[in-house]
Design a protein around this motif. Structure first.
Motif, PDB file in Angstrom:
ATOM      1  N   PRO A 122       0.675  -1.353   0.371  1.00 34.89           N
ATOM      2  CA  PRO A 122      -0.178  -0.337   0.113  1.00 34.89           C
ATOM      3  C   PRO A 122       0.876   1.552   0.040  1.00 34.89           C
ATOM      4  O   PRO A 122       2.242   1.401   0.399  1.00 34.89           O
ATOM      5  N   THR A 123       0.159   2.629  -0.595  1.00 33.53           N
ATOM      6  CA  THR A 123       0.859   3.331  -0.412  1.00 33.53           C
ATOM      7  C   THR A 123       1.144   3.982   1.345  1.00 33.53           C
ATOM      8  O   THR A 123       0.434   4.067   1.649  1.00 33.53           O
ATOM      9  N   ARG A 125       0.706   6.498   3.976  1.00 27.05           N
ATOM     10  CA  ARG A 125       0.231   6.696   4.602  1.00 27.05           C
ATOM     11  C   ARG A 125       0.865   8.031   5.444  1.00 27.05           C
ATOM     12  O   ARG A 125      -0.128   8.618   6.285  1.00 27.05           O
ATOM     13  N   PHE A 150      -4.385  -3.782   4.901  1.00 25.19           N
ATOM     14  CA  PHE A 150      -4.555  -3.288   3.910  1.00 25.19           C
ATOM     15  C   PHE A 150      -4.551  -4.575   2.292  1.00 25.19           C
ATOM     16  O   PHE A 150      -4.048  -5.311   2.346  1.00 25.19           O
ATOM     17  N   ASP A 172      -5.699  -3.367  -1.518  1.00 21.84           N
ATOM     18  CA  ASP A 172      -6.398  -3.164  -2.601  1.00 21.84           C
ATOM     19  C   ASP A 172      -6.197  -1.246  -1.907  1.00 21.84           C
ATOM     20  O   ASP A 172      -7.212  -0.561  -2.180  1.00 21.84           O
ATOM     21  N   GLU A 173      -5.756  -0.712  -0.995  1.00 20.95           N
ATOM     22  CA  GLU A 173      -5.097   0.692  -0.491  1.00 20.95           C
ATOM     23  C   GLU A 173      -5.947   0.897   0.587  1.00 20.95           C
ATOM     24  O   GLU A 173      -6.674   2.142   1.031  1.00 20.95           O
ATOM     25  N   ASN A 224       1.424  -8.369   2.759  1.00 22.71           N
ATOM     26  CA  ASN A 224       1.636  -7.350   3.172  1.00 22.71           C
ATOM     27  C   ASN A 224       2.933  -7.493   3.144  1.00 22.71           C
ATOM     28  O   ASN A 224       3.923  -6.210   2.117  1.00 22.71           O
TER      29      ASN A 224
END
Length: 158
Positions: free
Chosen positions: A23-24, A26, A47, A49-50, A77
């Motif tokens: 995931p990006t 945060r 997470f 898919d984000e 992840n």
């Protein structure tokens, strides 16, 4: 000789798991950092898919079975983060696993929730993989996640 990364992915695929794209971030952190023969991974939460797969606390909003599945997602992840940093999972082994469980004050089954992550790691790296770990209860986690895992991996000199 079979590539270890392929073995890791094929073992997980056989169980219906896919190593996700991480995931990006945060916040202000990097997914992982190599120092010597160690890969220090940032904590991973579940997470998909984000989107956080669930929120809440074990013993209140989240069941034991759900907690185990969420710990497994967080472990997947971590695989994605490791692959992003290293480019492969070849020659990687688990040095240490920390599992943080957001839970009600009376909850005392952290170690059972942690099995979700341990099971994924053993499936990925093989039944002989030793998984030293710590499982602790905490009052809260980022974004109200029920679990977070942190991995330390060793990288063999191949």
């Amino acid at each position: 000789m079979e590539d270890h990364a392929t073995t890791v992915e094929s073992r997980l695929n056989a169980l219906g798991h896919t190593i996700p794209v991480p995931p990006t971030p945060r916040a202000n952190y990097t997914p992982g950092k190599v120092i010597g023969d160690k890969l220090y991974l940032s904590g991973q939460i579940p997470f998909v898919d984000e989107v956080l797969a669930a929120t809440g606390k074990l013993g209140d909003d989240v069941t034991m079975a759900e907690g185990q599945k969420l710990a497994a997602l967080a472990a997947l992840n971590s695989h994605g983060a490791a692959r992003q940093v290293l480019g492969t999972l070849e020659g990687v082994s688990v040095a240490n696993l920390n599992v943080f469980v957001a839970c009600a004050p009376s909850f005392a089954e952290h170690h059972i929730v942690a099995n979700g992550a341990s099971d994924v790691l053993k499936a990925a790296f093989g039944p002989g993989e030793a998984i030293p770990r710590t499982a602790v209860g905490v009052p809260s986690l980022p974004l109200n996640a029920p679990v977070e895992i942190q991995l330390l991996l060793t990288i063999s000199a191949a």
